[in-house]
Write a protein that holds these residues in place. Structure first.
Motif, PDB file in Angstrom:
ATOM      1  N   ALA A  83       0.830  -1.206   0.000  1.00  0.00           N
ATOM      2  CA  ALA A  83       0.000   0.000   0.000  1.00  0.00           C
ATOM      3  C   ALA A  83       0.862   1.253   0.000  1.00  0.00           C
ATOM      4  O   ALA A  83       1.942   1.292   0.602  1.00  0.00           O
ATOM      5  N   LEU A  84       0.372   2.286  -0.669  1.00  0.00           N
ATOM      6  CA  LEU A  84       1.053   3.577  -0.694  1.00  0.00           C
ATOM      7  C   LEU A  84       0.131   4.638  -0.112  1.00  0.00           C
ATOM      8  O   LEU A  84      -0.997   4.806  -0.581  1.00  0.00           O
ATOM      9  N   GLY A  85       0.614   5.337   0.906  1.00  0.00           N
ATOM     10  CA  GLY A  85      -0.164   6.408   1.502  1.00  0.00           C
ATOM     11  C   GLY A  85       0.138   7.743   0.843  1.00  0.00           C
ATOM     12  O   GLY A  85       1.065   7.857   0.032  1.00  0.00           O
ATOM     13  N   VAL A  86      -0.618   8.754   1.200  1.00  0.00           N
ATOM     14  CA  VAL A  86      -0.411  10.091   0.637  1.00  0.00           C
ATOM     15  C   VAL A  86       0.972  10.613   0.988  1.00  0.00           C
ATOM     16  O   VAL A  86       1.661  11.208   0.148  1.00  0.00           O
ATOM     17  N   MET A  87       1.412  10.370   2.240  1.00  0.00           N
ATOM     18  CA  MET A  87       2.732  10.830   2.654  1.00  0.00           C
ATOM     19  C   MET A  87       3.844  10.137   1.889  1.00  0.00           C
ATOM     20  O   MET A  87       4.892  10.731   1.628  1.00  0.00           O
ATOM     21  N   ASP A  88       3.614   8.879   1.517  1.00  0.00           N
ATOM     22  CA  ASP A  88       4.602   8.161   0.719  1.00  0.00           C
ATOM     23  C   ASP A  88       4.782   8.825  -0.642  1.00  0.00           C
ATOM     24  O   ASP A  88       5.902   9.042  -1.108  1.00  0.00           O
ATOM     25  N   VAL A  89       3.663   9.142  -1.292  1.00  0.00           N
ATOM     26  CA  VAL A  89       3.716   9.757  -2.621  1.00  0.00           C
ATOM     27  C   VAL A  89       4.390  11.124  -2.556  1.00  0.00           C
ATOM     28  O   VAL A  89       5.265  11.447  -3.376  1.00  0.00           O
ATOM     29  N   ILE A  90       4.007  11.928  -1.559  1.00  0.00           N
ATOM     30  CA  ILE A  90       4.611  13.254  -1.402  1.00  0.00           C
ATOM     31  C   ILE A  90       6.103  13.124  -1.100  1.00  0.00           C
ATOM     32  O   ILE A  90       6.947  13.829  -1.667  1.00  0.00           O
ATOM     33  N   GLY A  91       6.449  12.206  -0.202  1.00  0.00           N
ATOM     34  CA  GLY A  91       7.843  12.005   0.176  1.00  0.00           C
ATOM     35  C   GLY A  91       8.698  11.554  -0.994  1.00  0.00           C
ATOM     36  O   GLY A  91       9.825  12.035  -1.175  1.00  0.00           O
ATOM     37  N   VAL A  92       8.179  10.638  -1.805  1.00  0.00           N
ATOM     38  CA  VAL A  92       8.917  10.159  -2.979  1.00  0.00           C
ATOM     39  C   VAL A  92       9.187  11.313  -3.943  1.00  0.00           C
ATOM     40  O   VAL A  92      10.289  11.442  -4.494  1.00  0.00           O
ATOM     41  N   ALA A  93       8.184  12.158  -4.166  1.00  0.00           N
ATOM     42  CA  ALA A  93       8.357  13.301  -5.062  1.00  0.00           C
ATOM     43  C   ALA A  93       9.418  14.261  -4.530  1.00  0.00           C
ATOM     44  O   ALA A  93      10.264  14.766  -5.288  1.00  0.00           O
ATOM     45  N   ILE A  94       9.411  14.497  -3.210  1.00  0.00           N
ATOM     46  CA  ILE A  94      10.384  15.404  -2.599  1.00  0.00           C
ATOM     47  C   ILE A  94      11.795  14.824  -2.695  1.00  0.00           C
ATOM     48  O   ILE A  94      12.762  15.522  -3.032  1.00  0.00           O
ATOM     49  N   ILE A  95      11.930  13.528  -2.394  1.00  0.00           N
ATOM     50  CA  ILE A  95      13.248  12.875  -2.478  1.00  0.00           C
ATOM     51  C   ILE A  95      13.787  12.943  -3.902  1.00  0.00           C
ATOM     52  O   ILE A  95      14.962  13.268  -4.127  1.00  0.00           O
ATOM     53  N   SER A  96      12.948  12.640  -4.875  1.00  0.00           N
ATOM     54  CA  SER A  96      13.375  12.658  -6.270  1.00  0.00           C
ATOM     55  C   SER A  96      13.818  14.055  -6.690  1.00  0.00           C
ATOM     56  O   SER A  96      14.827  14.214  -7.393  1.00  0.00           O
ATOM     57  N   ALA A  97      13.075  15.070  -6.259  1.00  0.00           N
ATOM     58  CA  ALA A  97      13.445  16.445  -6.580  1.00  0.00           C
ATOM     59  C   ALA A  97      14.785  16.800  -5.938  1.00  0.00           C
ATOM     60  O   ALA A  97      15.632  17.458  -6.552  1.00  0.00           O
ATOM     61  N   GLY A  98      14.992  16.333  -4.707  1.00  0.00           N
ATOM     62  CA  GLY A  98      16.249  16.600  -4.026  1.00  0.00           C
ATOM     63  C   GLY A  98      17.429  15.939  -4.712  1.00  0.00           C
ATOM     64  O   GLY A  98      18.487  16.563  -4.905  1.00  0.00           O
ATOM     65  N   ILE A  99      17.278  14.677  -5.101  1.00  0.00           N
ATOM     66  CA  ILE A  99      18.349  13.962  -5.798  1.00  0.00           C
ATOM     67  C   ILE A  99      18.669  14.644  -7.124  1.00  0.00           C
ATOM     68  O   ILE A  99      19.839  14.843  -7.486  1.00  0.00           O
ATOM     69  N   LEU A 100      17.627  15.021  -7.860  1.00  0.00           N
ATOM     70  CA  LEU A 100      17.829  15.684  -9.146  1.00  0.00           C
ATOM     71  C   LEU A 100      18.564  17.009  -8.971  1.00  0.00           C
ATOM     72  O   LEU A 100      19.472  17.338  -9.748  1.00  0.00           O
ATOM     73  N   ALA A 101      18.197  17.784  -7.946  1.00  0.00           N
ATOM     74  CA  ALA A 101      18.857  19.069  -7.701  1.00  0.00           C
ATOM     75  C   ALA A 101      20.337  18.877  -7.384  1.00  0.00           C
ATOM     76  O   ALA A 101      21.201  19.606  -7.893  1.00  0.00           O
ATOM     77  N   VAL A 102      20.643  17.878  -6.550  1.00  0.00           N
ATOM     78  CA  VAL A 102      22.042  17.602  -6.198  1.00  0.00           C
ATOM     79  C   VAL A 102      22.849  17.231  -7.431  1.00  0.00           C
ATOM     80  O   VAL A 102      23.952  17.736  -7.654  1.00  0.00           O
ATOM     81  N   GLN A 103      22.293  16.342  -8.274  1.00  0.00           N
ATOM     82  CA  GLN A 103      23.042  15.887  -9.438  1.00  0.00           C
ATOM     83  C   GLN A 103      23.185  16.984 -10.490  1.00  0.00           C
ATOM     84  O   GLN A 103      24.235  17.103 -11.125  1.00  0.00           O
ATOM     85  N   LEU A 104      22.144  17.795 -10.682  1.00  0.00           N
ATOM     86  CA  LEU A 104      22.239  18.884 -11.647  1.00  0.00           C
ATOM     87  C   LEU A 104      23.269  19.919 -11.204  1.00  0.00           C
ATOM     88  O   LEU A 104      23.969  20.505 -12.036  1.00  0.00           O
ATOM     89  N   SER A 105      23.375  20.135  -9.908  1.00  0.00           N
ATOM     90  CA  SER A 105      24.361  21.101  -9.409  1.00  0.00           C
ATOM     91  C   SER A 105      25.781  20.634  -9.704  1.00  0.00           C
ATOM     92  O   SER A 105      26.675  21.442  -9.963  1.00  0.00           O
ATOM     93  N   LYS A 106      25.994  19.329  -9.706  1.00  0.00           N
ATOM     94  CA  LYS A 106      27.332  18.792  -9.967  1.00  0.00           C
ATOM     95  C   LYS A 106      27.722  18.931 -11.434  1.00  0.00           C
ATOM     96  O   LYS A 106      28.902  18.948 -11.756  1.00  0.00           O
ATOM     97  N   GLN A 107      26.726  19.026 -12.327  1.00  0.00           N
ATOM     98  CA  GLN A 107      27.024  19.119 -13.746  1.00  0.00           C
ATOM     99  C   GLN A 107      27.462  20.510 -14.166  1.00  0.00           C
ATOM    100  O   GLN A 107      28.023  20.695 -15.232  1.00  0.00           O
TER     101      GLN A 107
END
Length: 291
Positions: free
Chosen positions: A262-286
């Protein structure tokens, strides 16, 4: 980044994320350390044979041997061994989310211990990423998640970050498939002795478990590792690591689809936030280089 590299990155992220679901299936019928040791031994033999067929040899450089042992210990014995152990009590989706924080840990370690520059975008990414992990863990803790299993996952994520840092600059030296095969043996040996100390060997061999084990050996074990090394050699570690932002999405989606988690609302929001954070970190390195 060309279309081939994009395809390799997407395939790597998908296979890497699927490993948590297959592991969850396997540990339901086998002791985690023992089955991991068996998996790595088989994968190691196959990997070395493929490497030999490709004309590669085990005359590695000193740096390659060091990386092989460290990578085998950190990725296979610690990261994968502890994740298999954790998934006897922790859902595959949560384990994949925690493991997906590895690029954030690498960025933090580079800033804290290697004097690497942390840009504003990278700092924002770290804050977002870890906030997403905390958000999901908080919602799961209120539902009674096993904290010891969470601890195993966190230790595994740190070990994977160490393995990633170790492989910087090694993949361009050749013999990639041989390194993939040999580092499997390191994990197999360590987990074999760990199993002798801590586990009772009780296996329930059945078609579902055997299918999951076979898939795990060939797909996440050999194919994904080789794709990752080839991708790093093709476009560099910084650009390759950008694809990790897809792992939280793929991990929870596959677990929900195949295991019915099962996926809760907090799971979906958290996954989106984590993905955005990872993308920001990697884009900054480029756009920035370390001091």
């Amino acid at each position: 980044m060309d279309i081939r590299a994009i395809g390799m990155g997407l395939l790597f992220a998908l296979i890497w994320s699927s490993a948590f679901t297959s592991a969850r299936i396997i540990v339901a019928d086998a002791p985690p350390f023992a089955i991991s040791a068996i998996r790595f031994a088989i994968a190691g033999i196959i990997g070395v044979l493929i490497a030999r067929a490709m004309g590669q040899n085990w005359n590695l450089t000193r740096e390659q041997w060091r990386a092989t042992f460290v990578f085998g210990l950190c990725q296979n014995a610690l990261y994968l061994g502890l994740n298999f152990l954790a998934m006897t009590t922790v859902e595959a989706s949560l384990a994949s989310i925690i493991a997906s924080s590895m690029p954030l840990i690498v960025a933090f370690a580079g800033w804290a211990f290697l004097s690497e520059r942390l840009t504003k975008l990278a700092a924002l990414g770290l804050v977002l990423g870890f906030a997403g992990v905390i958000l999901i863990m908080g919602s799961r803790m209120s539902a009674g998640v096993d904290m010891l299993g969470i601890a195993y996952c966190l230790i595994g994520a740190v070990a994977l970050a160490v393995a990633t840092l170790t492989m910087r600059g090694v993949t361009a030296s050749g013999n990639m498939m041989m390194i993939v095969g040999l580092q499997m043996f390191v994990g197999a040996i360590v987990l074999f002795f760990a199993s002798l100390l801590f586990e009772t060997w009780e296996f329930n061999w059945n078609p579902k478990m055997i299918t999951a084990l076979t898939y795990t050996i060939f797909a996440p074990g050999l194919l994904a590792t080789f794709i990752w090394f080839a991708l790093v050699a093709r476009i560099g570690a910084v650009k390759a690591a950008t694809f990790h932002f897809l792992n939280p999405f793929f991990g929870v989606a596959i677990a929900a689809l195949l295991l019915g988690e099962a996926l809760g609302v907090m799971d979906v929001i958290g996954v989106a936030i984590i993905s955005a954070g990872i993308l920001a970190v990697q884009l900054s390195k480029q756009t920035h280089t370390p001091k």
